[in-house]
Design a protein around this motif. Structure first.
Motif, short mmCIF file in Angstrom:
data_model
loop_
_atom_site.label_atom_id
_atom_site.label_comp_id
_atom_site.label_asym_id
_atom_site.label_seq_id
_atom_site.Cartn_x
_atom_site.Cartn_y
_atom_site.Cartn_z
N CYS A 141 -2.32 2.15 2.98
CA CYS A 141 -3.00 3.21 2.17
C CYS A 141 -3.69 2.37 1.33
N THR A 142 -3.21 1.37 0.78
CA THR A 142 -3.81 0.41 -0.35
C THR A 142 -5.27 -0.35 -0.06
N TYR A 143 -4.96 -1.06 0.97
CA TYR A 143 -5.91 -2.18 1.50
C TYR A 143 -6.91 -1.71 2.40
N ILE A 144 -6.14 -0.90 3.46
CA ILE A 144 -7.00 -0.43 4.63
C ILE A 144 -8.17 0.68 3.94
N PHE A 145 -7.34 1.56 3.41
CA PHE A 145 -8.11 2.92 3.14
C PHE A 145 -8.51 2.87 1.52
N GLY A 146 -8.18 1.84 0.89
CA GLY A 146 -8.71 1.35 -0.66
C GLY A 146 -8.41 2.74 -1.48
N ASN A 147 -7.07 3.05 -1.10
CA ASN A 147 -6.41 4.20 -2.09
C ASN A 147 -5.53 3.42 -3.15
N ALA A 148 -6.26 3.55 -4.37
CA ALA A 148 -5.39 2.78 -5.49
C ALA A 148 -4.18 3.59 -6.06
N ASN A 149 -4.19 4.92 -5.64
CA ASN A 149 -3.02 5.60 -6.15
C ASN A 149 -1.44 5.22 -5.39
N THR A 150 -1.83 4.41 -4.45
CA THR A 150 -0.47 4.14 -3.73
C THR A 150 -0.10 2.58 -4.19
N ILE A 151 -0.65 2.03 -5.17
CA ILE A 151 -0.36 0.73 -5.55
C ILE A 151 1.00 0.70 -6.45
N PRO A 152 1.26 1.70 -7.03
CA PRO A 152 2.50 1.86 -7.95
C PRO A 152 3.84 2.07 -6.86
N GLY A 153 3.58 2.96 -5.67
CA GLY A 153 4.45 3.00 -4.75
C GLY A 153 4.85 1.67 -4.07
N LEU A 154 3.62 0.94 -3.93
CA LEU A 154 3.68 -0.37 -3.21
C LEU A 154 4.65 -1.22 -3.98
#
Length: 394
Positions: A141-154
């Protein structure tokens, strides 16, 4: 070849060969009145009424030695292969359910019925797989789709995956089955954060500067003491008397401590990298590197160090109610000094072959040798108590 089955906690286990049944009997997992069955569909009868029973010796032929952790005279039985033999086997969902319902008044076995056989933990590996899959989905989600919202979950899942999985290992290894999942989760969250608070208080009292050899030793004393205080409070609250309980309680507090600390490092290092290099890609790579390195190294860090401290407390207090006097005994310090020294060596400047994390690997091997010895000590304690209770009943 004979195929034996036996009943334990309303479960049918087997098949086992004659030799395996003898080993189970000598470990205390099968006893005289355990219902057994020779081949499927045969009658269930007490083990004492079987022809195999007369071949079982009540006294081990092995020579006795002194347990270095307790000073007791014991037989030399360490079955490391049993400890991880269940990981690669296929298991039914119901087997996992039985693991997680432990610790209630309906599922905690009586002391006379507690198995003293080497546990075969496996659920911890499935928990790790679940968390790893979650981590890689968040990574996508973070690196392929560029969704920064998933960084905290990561960052959260990446920091929690290994410590929490190791904690589940200790939960499965707790053969008295007398501590519930709810208690474990409570100790993980509240105990882990409380240990961080206790450590920060100690750091305010004893400031530590740059990590030279002396300061690294101070860090070992401060952080292991901070965790140990919280572990002691939980042991006192639960009135735990089993060594395996001490290992689990310590691992729960240590796992929470490790997870939240790693999360903090992942966040701070990534923010520092972004500020320093003005590059989000470098910040992201720094975050992933911290999560990975602290993740695999946590199998030999705070989780197991605190587990040793928990075992040290239980061994020192014995059957008595925990008091301050127990922290000034040789029994306690003989074990508690181990995590302090391991922590010191881990943090000190001495670091040969840092490219392959040689120091960390060696320390992980050493600490797990201690853990396996403590599990063995705990199983001997369970066997002794179980036999005493059965003798009282009979």
């Amino acid at each position: 070849m004979s195929n034996w089955f036996y009943q334990e906690n309303n479960q049918e286990l087997g098949p086992y060969t004659d030799q395996e049944m003898v080993v189970l009997y000598r470990k205390g997992r099968v006893h005289d009145q355990t219902l057994v069955q020779l081949e499927k569909h045969a009658d269930w009868i007490p083990f004492a009424q079987t022809p195999l029973y007369r071949h079982v010796s009540h006294h081990e032929s092995q020579s006795l030695h002194t347990d270095p952790l307790t000073g007791e005279k014991v037989t030399n039985e360490i079955h490391v292969k049993d400890l991880f033999s269940g990981v690669f086997k296929k298991h039914h969902k119901e087997e996992g359910d039985l693991v997680f319902i432990a610790g209630t008044k309906w599922t905690t076995p009586k002391e006379a019925d507690i198995s003293a056989a080497w546990p075969r933990p496996w659920v911890f590996s499935r928990v790790f797989i679940v968390l790893a899959i979650t981590y890689f989905l968040l990574l996508a989600c973070t690196y392929i789709f560029g969704n920064a919202n998933t960084i905290p979950g990561l960052m959260v899942i990446g920091s929690f995956a290994v410590p929490f999985s190791v904690l589940i290992f200790f939960f499965e290894a707790n053969v008295p089955r007398n501590i519930s999942v709810f208690d474990v989760v409570k100790m993980f969250f509240i105990g882990g954060v409380a240990a961080l608070v206790a450590t920060l208080i100690l750091y305010d009292i004893i400031p530590v500067g740059k990590l030279n050899y002396f300061n690294a030793f101070l860090v070992g004393i401060i952080e292991e003491t901070g965790k140990m205080v919280i572990v002691a409070l939980f042991i006192k609250s639960l009135n735990s008397k089993y060594v395996l309980n001490g290992l689990l309680i310590g691992a729960a507090v240590g796992a929470g401590f490790a997870a939240f600390e790693s999360l903090g490092y992942a966040f701070n290092y990534s923010v520092d990298a972004a500020f320093l290099f003005k590059n989000t890609h470098i910040a992201g790579d720094t975050m992933l590197q911290i999560i990975f390195s602290r993740g695999w190294q946590s199998i030999g860090g705070h989780v197991v160090w605190a587990a040793i401290s928990g075992a040290a407390i239980v061994i020192a207090k014995g059957d008595a109610k925990l008091g301050m006097q127990h922290f000034f005994t040789a029994k306690f310090w003989r074990l508690f000094i181990i995590p302090i020294l391991l922590h010191f060596v881990w943090d000190c400047p001495f670091n040969p072959l840092p490219q392959i994390a040689f120091k960390q690997i060696v320390l992980i091997v050493i600490v797990w040798i201690v853990i396996i010895m403590l599990i063995s000590t705990g199983l001997r304690q369970v066997s002794r108590i179980s036999k005493e209770k059965r003798a009282q009943v009979s």
